[in-house]
Design an enzyme around this catalytic site. Structure first.
Site, mmCIF file in Angstrom:
data_model
loop_
_atom_site.group_PDB
_atom_site.id
_atom_site.type_symbol
_atom_site.label_atom_id
_atom_site.label_comp_id
_atom_site.label_asym_id
_atom_site.label_seq_id
_atom_site.Cartn_x
_atom_site.Cartn_y
_atom_site.Cartn_z
ATOM 1 N N LYS B 76 0.865 -1.183 0.000
ATOM 2 C CA LYS B 76 0.000 0.000 0.000
ATOM 3 C C LYS B 76 0.900 1.230 0.000
ATOM 4 C CE LYS B 76 -3.867 1.898 2.770
ATOM 5 N NZ LYS B 76 -4.660 1.703 4.009
ATOM 6 N N SER B 151 -9.614 1.707 3.130
ATOM 7 C CA SER B 151 -8.733 2.497 2.285
ATOM 8 C C SER B 151 -7.697 1.665 1.516
ATOM 9 C CB SER B 151 -7.997 3.520 3.146
ATOM 10 O OG SER B 151 -7.140 2.871 4.058
ATOM 11 N N SER B 175 -9.838 -0.754 7.248
ATOM 12 C CA SER B 175 -9.237 -0.544 5.924
ATOM 13 C C SER B 175 -8.527 -1.743 5.305
ATOM 14 C CB SER B 175 -8.265 0.632 5.980
ATOM 15 O OG SER B 175 -8.975 1.848 5.976
#
Lengths: 489, 486
Positions: B76, B151, B175
């Site tokens: 990420k 997210s 997330s």
């Protein structure tokens, strides 16, 4: 109207840790800008603080030295505000649960009395960087500002007093007491010129006898003992004048300008920041177990108050001497080393405060930088005490050592031939010569009443000492002269 | 190769079926061909990936291969990666190239893994749909009209689409688990403090936690083995031994006590999701588990408490983006205030600004006690709810999200978006671990079963998830997108 001054101090002490409070970067002063700032000091995305254990130990030592409560748990909070030299946009500090609780500091006043000033608390925090405006001016009116983050993250202990001081002199004495405690503990170099100790002063005035405090002004950036006094004196005068003219003091932050010896308004209460304090989620609460605190207590060095008391009780020094000689750790250590070398506390005290302090003051040197070591001075005093040299010769030896002419008192005495002559025959020969050369004075002496002769003998002593270049033992000269002169009359 | 799990790929590498370079090239080729439609990567590190693959192959040839050597994955874009742009999905950090590696990145590199690049995400991890990215929304490979969740949406979509067998995510309020559920993969949020946060761009420090996202629980266990552990650079990481998370994967579930929180099956739960979760529970009963209802009475306070605490921390964490030292700086600032105001106004997106404003407000003088302090008290109650429940049962189960993936643009109202996290957010407030496991499809979109355990119960969660995956094949289903483009 009679006015009373009320003063409280916030003293920021830079702790002498090797690395920063939350990072491993060095804290050494004076490096090239931004060479001592690591990713953490720069506040790069993703970095996290790790508390420096040494800073905790130093804060606790200070707390113990002022007989403060040491809470079991203390917590770091974030103080949020924007400033270019504050890399993270917040300062990590302790707002609600500081590491040092209430304590007190004893200060000595000029009249020899002492007073206790209460310390509200002391907390740990990180220093900000520096904004350098001067270096970046381009001379066309719109200068640039440079940011040096070397100082960012340097550990500070902020010591907050109660509003217990009533004069500029008391405030300066308090600051000196704090200075002496932190330097005794070795937790700070106390160097005010380099900013290792900085001070914010809260000043208000009130009519004498009134219980409620007046509105205070906070004076920032007061960085010497002398400036503290001057800033307060100016501020008190300003506030009293304002009030006597029917005006009002407003709560504000003021800046002290040492060049003009005045304070100027920086921002008022209305312009004050809301710092939005909240507990720093990146740091765990600091939990101190009793064994840790006890260990620090046991390893505390002798503190100024204790030292002063011992100098009086054990060494028999006067209150004044004890206070001067214990004022700083360097001074006390020097004095104790001199005393150890010569074996006589009073002689050591006289020399350190007399000849040595005089020379240091003339050259503007700190005692730690004295060209004459404590051992050299102690041995020199020893030579006076064992009658090897006269007191007068000793001053010559001191000067020689001061200027590096010889490594020890004995070497200088030898080289300069300053050893006292105690050989009676040699002294008698010199006396006979002086008597022979001074018939008129001898006649006067013999004509005088016996009780006046004591004073008149001084002339002959001086002549003999001169002839011996100061090396004759004055007591011997005196006794022999009297004997010989009286025999002549 | 792109259909295999991490552990299958590990076997392939070990038996010499293919090299890490071949595997890496294959996946880089897929990213190149397919990611235009998904937008799951912000940065693809072609050269570094091939170099790391070669190094891994060399290590293997030298007999120095570990269990993860040569396995590709993605990070990420919130993990600071040395020499690589690390944007956190924000224009603010569009130009930021990290000079250092996050601990997780360092550990994964030391384990010999090959990072293919940095995945898309909601800006500063603030969002539940991945629509709040400066780099554009990510599409769900199961349905390009749907969001992948957020997210960590880029990580979830990339794994689901077979662009990479595993990816690292972070979970501050769901997330990892919610996008894993939306994309039909397995995602583990470890206990707060289990994985170092050093080098992870902070959103809400007391809630942020990194974890693996992969096809299977077994793969998550392999990755957790590599990233878990105490880190001297993160004071909130916990000094506690790291077990081999693969050791207990196959342990039988006979006698496992499952709790179903009443509050997780109430109003707002899509009936198709509820039905899927109940089917999954039946599978567990067939494996010898017992099920009972429990209560987490403060559940409905979780979202309000979270939206006080997380924005408060975020407002402070994001203060460093001031245009002074790194990141976006506005053109020709007139003065300091102008520099701050325009740099931040231009650099941050709308949701980030909203949360900074909320956080700034709740920490303000006069509001701190009513909001922040109260929220912290609620947080303790929520944590206590879980601890009480775990006195009675071994694990809790429920839906990871009230609905399957919704359509792009469907949740315009921030509050309805916030309500998406109703089942995941309390877990972060309590600091406990949770895993989302593919449990079925509703209208063609994946549904995630969430399994929760007490602090440091990761081993148990992985075991419970793994046994389910030994019995069902939901985790093996592939979206049409990945199949068509095989």
């Amino acid at each position: 109207m009679q006015w009373e001054t009320v003063i409280g101090l916030e003293v920021h002490v830079q702790l002498a840790t090797r690395s920063k409070i939350f990072s491993g970067a060095s804290t050494a002063f004076g490096a090239e800008p931004n060479t001592q700032a690591c990713a953490i000091d720069l506040g790069l995305p993703g970095v996290l603080p790790v508390l420096n254990e040494q800073a905790v130990a130093m804060a606790v030592q200070f707390g113990l030295a002022i007989h403060a409560e040491i809470p079991e748990v203390s917590v770091f909070d974030r103080k949020n505000y924007f400033y270019p030299d504050l890399p993270k946009g917040y300062q990590t500090s302790q707002m609600y649960q500081p590491i040092v609780g209430p304590g007190e500091v004893e200060i000595s006043l000029d009249d020899g009395s002492t007073k206790r000033v209460r310390v509200h608390h002391a907390h740990l925090e990180e220093d900000a960087g520096k904004s350098l405006h001067e270096l970046f001016s381009n001379g066309r009116g719109h200068g640039m500002t440079g940011i040096d983050l070397n100082r960012a993250g340097t550990p500070l202990l902020e010591i907050v007093s109660e509003p217990d001081m009533r004069s500029a002199k008391e405030a300066a004495a308090y600051l000196r007491a704090i200075h002496s405690i932190v330097t005794y503990l070795g937790i700070s170099d106390g160097n005010m010129a380099e900013g290792s100790m900085r001070c914010d002063v809260n000043v208000s005035v009130r009519p004498t006898g009134q219980a409620a405090f007046g509105t205070r002004a906070e004076i920032k950036n007061v960085n010497s003992f002398r400036f503290v006094e001057r800033a307060i004196e100016f501020e008190v005068e300003r506030q009293v004048e304002l009030l006597e003219d029917g005006g009002e003091v407003i709560q504000e932050t003021r800046l002290f300008d040492p060049e003009r010896s005045e304070t100027r308004s920086m921002r008022t209460k209305e312009q004050a920041n809301d710092y939005r304090y909240f507990p720093c989620p990146d740091l765990l609460p600091v939990v101190l177990d009793q064994a840790y605190v006890d260990h620090l207590r046991e390893t505390l060095p002798e503190l100024p108050d204790e030292k002063r008391a011992r100098f009086q009780s054990e060494l028999g020094l006067s209150a004044y001497d004890a206070s001067v000689l214990s004022a700083s750790r360097d001074m006390a250590e020097y004095f104790e080393a001199v005393k150890a070398a010569c074996g006589d506390a009073k002689q050591a005290a006289n020399w350190v405060q007399g000849e040595l302090s005089g020379a240091l003051n003339r050259e503007g040197l700190a005692i730690a930088d004295s060209p004459v070591s404590a051992r050299q001075l102690g041995e020199l005093i020893g030579r006076v005490m064992d009658d090897t040299i006269s007191g007068k010769a000793a001053k010559q030896v001191f000067q020689a050592l001061w200027h590096g002419e010889g490594v020890s008192a004995d070497e200088v005495i030898e080289a300069k031939g300053l050893k006292q002559v105690t050989d009676t025959g040699a002294i008698e020969a010199m006396i006979d010569q002086v008597i022979a050369d001074s018939p008129a004075q001898v006649a006067q002496y013999c004509d005088a009443e016996p009780e006046k002769r004591g004073k008149m003998i001084g002339y002959f002593v001086g002549q003999v000492m001169k002839a011996s270049r100061g090396t004759a033992n004055p007591q011997q000269v005196n006794a022999l002269l009297k004997e010989k002169l009286d025999a002549l009359c | 190769m792109h259909d295999k799990t991490l552990s299958e790929l590990a076997d392939g590498l070990a038996f010499g079926e293919f090299s890490s370079r071949e595997l890496t090239q294959h996946l880089l080729g897929r990213i190149d061909r397919l990611d235009g439609a998904l937008n799951s990567f912000i940065t693809v590190t072609f050269d570094q990936a091939l170099a790391a693959a070669d190094a891994a192959d060399a290590a293997r040839a030298a007999g120095q291969a570990g269990p993860l050597t040569g396995l590709p994955l993605a990070l990420k874009d919130i993990f600071c990666t040395r020499g690589v742009k690390t944007s956190a999905g924000s224009k603010m950090l569009d130009t930021f190239v990290s000079p250092y590696d996050a601990t997780v990145v360092e550990k994964l590199a030391a384990a010999g893994t090959v990072s293919l690049g940095k995945t898309n995400m909601d800006e500063f991890a603030m969002g539940s749909s991945n629509e709040n990215s400066h780099y554009g929304a990510v599409k769900n490979p199961w349905d390009l009209a749907a969001v992948p969740g957020g997210s960590s949406g880029g990580s979830a979509a990339a794994v689901a689409a077979g662009l990479v067998p595993a990816a690292m995510g972070t979970d501050t309020g769901g997330s990892i688990r919610q996008p894993a559920a939306f994309c039909g993969i397995t995602g583990l949020k470890p206990t707060y403090g289990r994985v170092s946060r050093y080098g992870i761009i902070a959103y809400a420090s007391s809630l942020d936690q990194a974890g693996p996202m992969a096809r299977t629980a077994e793969d998550c266990a392999l990755l957790l083995n590599a990233i878990a552990g105490h880190d001297l650079r993160d004071s909130t990481s916990v000094a506690r031994g790291v077990p081999d998370y693969t050791a207990e994967l196959d342990a039988p579930l006979t006698g496992l006590k499952i709790g179903l929180p009443r509050e997780y099956f109430g109003e707002g739960l899509d009936p198709a999701v509820a039905a899927t979760v109940h089917e999954a529970i039946k599978v567990y009963e067939s494996l010898g588990a017992t099920v009972r209802e429990v209560s987490l009475p403060h559940t409905h306070y979780a979202i309000p408490a979270y939206y006080v605490i997380a924005p408060a921390e975020a407002s402070s964490n994001l203060s460093r983006y001031d245009g002074v030292r790194f990141g976006h700086r506005c053109d020709n600032p007139r003065d300091l205030i102008d520099l701050y105001q325009r740099s931040r106004a231009e650099g941050f997106g709308e949701e980030v600004k909203r949360r900074i404003l909320i956080g700034t407000h709740t920490l303000s003088e006069g509001f701190f006690d009513a909001y922040y302090k109260k929220a912290q008290q609620v947080r303790r109650l929520i944590r206590q709810d879980f601890l009480d429940a775990f006195e009675q049962v071994d694990v809790l189960m429920g839906p990871a999200s009230p609905t399957p993936a919704f359509d792009l643009g469907a949740n315009k109202d921030p509050v309805s978006m916030y309500l998406q996290d109703i089942y995941t957010i309390a877990v972060n407030l309590a600091g406990i671990p949770g895993i989302s496991v593919p449990a079925g499809l509703a209208n063609g979109r994946p549904v995630g079963l969430q399994v929760l355990g007490t602090h440091f119960a990761e081993e148990r969660l992985l075991n419970v998830a793994h046994r389910f995956q030994q019995t069902t094949d939901w985790h093996l289903r592939r979206p049409a997108f990945a199949e068509e483009n095989a």
